[in-house]
Enzyme design. Structure first.
Site, short mmCIF file in Angstrom:
data_model
loop_
_atom_site.label_atom_id
_atom_site.label_comp_id
_atom_site.label_asym_id
_atom_site.label_seq_id
_atom_site.Cartn_x
_atom_site.Cartn_y
_atom_site.Cartn_z
N SER A 11 24.58 33.90 -15.38
CA SER A 11 24.67 33.82 -17.05
C SER A 11 25.08 32.84 -17.92
CB SER A 11 25.76 35.42 -17.39
OG SER A 11 27.22 34.86 -16.94
N SER B 238 27.40 32.86 -11.74
CA SER B 238 27.08 32.35 -12.84
C SER B 238 27.04 30.93 -13.32
CB SER B 238 27.54 33.27 -14.22
OG SER B 238 26.76 34.40 -14.09
N LYS C 61 31.35 28.52 -23.07
CA LYS C 61 30.65 29.86 -22.95
C LYS C 61 31.09 30.67 -24.04
CE LYS C 61 28.83 33.02 -19.43
NZ LYS C 61 29.13 33.23 -18.19
N1 GLN Z 1 24.22 37.29 -12.04
C1 GLN Z 1 25.39 37.87 -11.54
C2 GLN Z 1 25.38 39.31 -12.29
O1 GLN Z 1 24.29 39.55 -12.83
C3 GLN Z 1 26.52 37.00 -11.59
C4 GLN Z 1 26.85 37.23 -12.95
C5 GLN Z 1 28.07 36.34 -13.18
O2 GLN Z 1 28.64 35.62 -12.35
N2 GLN Z 1 28.78 36.32 -14.50
O3 GLN Z 1 26.47 40.05 -11.90
#
Ligand code: GLN
Length: 478
Positions: A154, A178, A79
């Site tokens: 994400s 995410s 990532k």
């Molecule tokens: N979707 C969640 C957020 O927007 C989790 C993001 C993540 O785990 N990096 O904060």
């Protein structure tokens, strides 16, 4: 041939037996990405030359050295918020569009030591803030199962890359879901380890008390193997507990007799789509027939999890992202006339809308007049949520729940409504608030779209969710 449905252990065995070389595996992965990824856009950058050079070096290593490498020749995607020396690490942001880290993250070192080959960096929501991989400066990523839909986020690029079969494994980061949420949407396995299991050194910080790096794979056993490579001590991250995970294969035996599966009433109520509920129910029946025990539990404070998460993560993000001011590294607005303008214009142009929204929310909840009402209160509720899990695990070995309320939504469907987007994390954020491990495993498909099941366990008990996840995956495939 794609890297899906073949385990990493099998691939490594082939390399050791001389049936294929590290170069063959890496070439295969690069070709797939180069030929097919234009329409999916799971990669932000592809490192053909570096990857091939590294594969050649691995191929020339003496046999006894190769024997010690559990990921010998395995192409891995990383990532783009995980620092890679000499390779751009953009975090999906204009702010870091040209940032080339002078060092490797701890997990990258560990992958390299284990014989893996990093083939490229994967797309993500800007600074890991999002659930759909639609906010990246490098464009959206599409779900390989249905390109009209989001891959989740994400870590959408990592999940899409594994789902498309370009690589057998990818790294993601999970602050509130995410890794697990995109894995569920793309039909792959995603593991968020216990907080402190894996070093965060070199992970670009979003919310430091919640962030954890973990693997995305197509097989549960591969997730366990990756975790054993990534875990362990690192004195450069003071929150890294130095607890290695040992990969014990005897857990992958489908024998779940006596396993106590906790079902939180709060996770199966309003908001969950009927189709997802039905499939989870079917899976549960199969697990019960195999000898597991279903236990009703309650997590009374998880109703506050989304509110608590969005206060804590925005507070931490506003502090972590203060460093992007155009001075030290990253984007700088050159036309500014004085220092103050340079700061503000750099941040105004360098960050996208969602990141700005979170910085504003975060500075608000931390501001002196509101600290007690918001941040402090959220910190207290977080403790209550953690206690709910502690109490629940007195009665059960693992908790089973949905990963997301519904399968992947259409691209653009929720971009105008951040609250709707935040609500897709409702079943995942609690594990981060409590610091416990969670896994998402494919368990069904609804109208052709993958749906995952989540298992959670007490801190340091990843073994339990790998065991439950493996059994569930085998049963779901039947
Ligand atoms: N979707 C969640 C957020 O927007 C989790 C993001 C993540 O785990 N990096 O904060």
């Amino acid at each position: 041939m794609k890297f899906f449905g073949v385990t990493i252990a099998e691939l490594v065995k082939q390399v050791r037996a001389g049936e294929c070389s590290c170069c063959d595996l890496v070439e295969r992965s690069l070709k797939l990405i180069e030929n097919e990824d234009k329409s999916i856009n799971s990669f932000v950058s592809v490192e053909r030359q570096k990857a091939m050079e590294r594969a050649q070096i691995l191929d020339k290593l003496p046999g006894e050295k190769k024997e010690q490498m559990p990921l010998l020749g395995i192409p891995v995607a990383v990532k783009d918020n995980i620092c890679t020396m000499g390779i751009k690490t953009t975090c999906g942001s204009r702010m870091l569009q040209n940032f080339i880290p002078p060092y490797d993250a701890a997990v990258v070192e560990m992958l390299n030591n284990a014989g893996a080959v990093i083939v490229g960096k994967t797309n993500m929501d800007e600074f890991a803030m999002g659930s759909s991989t639609e906010t990246s400066f490098s464009g959206i990523t599409r779900n390989p199962v249905d390109p009209q839909r989001i891959p989740g986020g994400s870590s959408g690029g990592s999940a899409a890359a594994v789902s498309a079969g370009y690589v057998p494994a990818a790294l993601g980061s999970d602050t509130g879901g995410s890794i697990r949420q995109p894995s569920s949407h793309c039909g792959v396995v995603g593991l968020k380890p216990t907080y402190g299991r894996v070093s965060r050194y070199g992970l670009v910080a979003f919310a430091s008390s919640l962030d954890q790096i973990g693997p995305v794979t197509s097989d549960v056993r591969d997730a366990g193997l990756l975790l054993s490579v990534l875990s362990g001590k690192d004195k450069r991250d003071s929150t890294c507990a130095g607890k290695p995970f040992s990969d014990d294969h005897s857990i992958y035996n489908k024998d779940i007799r006596g396993m106590r599966i906790g079902l939180p009433a709060e996770y199966f109520g309003e908001g969950l789509s009927d189709a997802v509920r039905k499939h989870l129910d079917e899976l549960l029946q199969k697990m019960k027939s195999a000898g597991a025990q279903a236990i009703e539990i309650s997590l009374p404070h998880v109703q506050y999890a989304i509110a608590t998460y969005y206060i804590i993560c925005t507070a931490e993000a506003s502090s972590n992202l203060a460093r992007y001011d155009g001075v030290k590294y990253g984007f700088r607005e050159m036309s500014a006339k004085n220092l103050m303008d340079m700061y503000t214009e750099t941040r105004q142009k360098g960050f996208g809308a969602e990141v700005k929204r979170r910085i504003m929310l975060g500075t608000y909840v931390l501001s002196s007049g509101y600290y007690d009402a918001y941040y402090l209160k959220a910190a207290k509720v977080r403790t209550l949520i953690k206690k709910d899990f502690d109490d629940a695990f007195q009665k059960c070995d693992v908790i089973m729940s949905p990963v997301t309320p519904a399968p992947a939504f259409k691209i653009g469907e929720k971009t105008e409504d951040p609250l709707q987007m935040y609500l897709t994390d409702i079943y995942t954020v609690s594990a981060n608030l409590a610091g416990i491990p969670g896994i998402s495993v494919p368990c069904a498909s609804v109208d052709g779209l993958p749906v995952g099941v989540q298992f959670m366990a007490p801190a340091w008990q990843e073994e339990r969710i790998l065991k439950a996840g493996y059994a569930a995956h085998c049963m779901a495939e039947k």
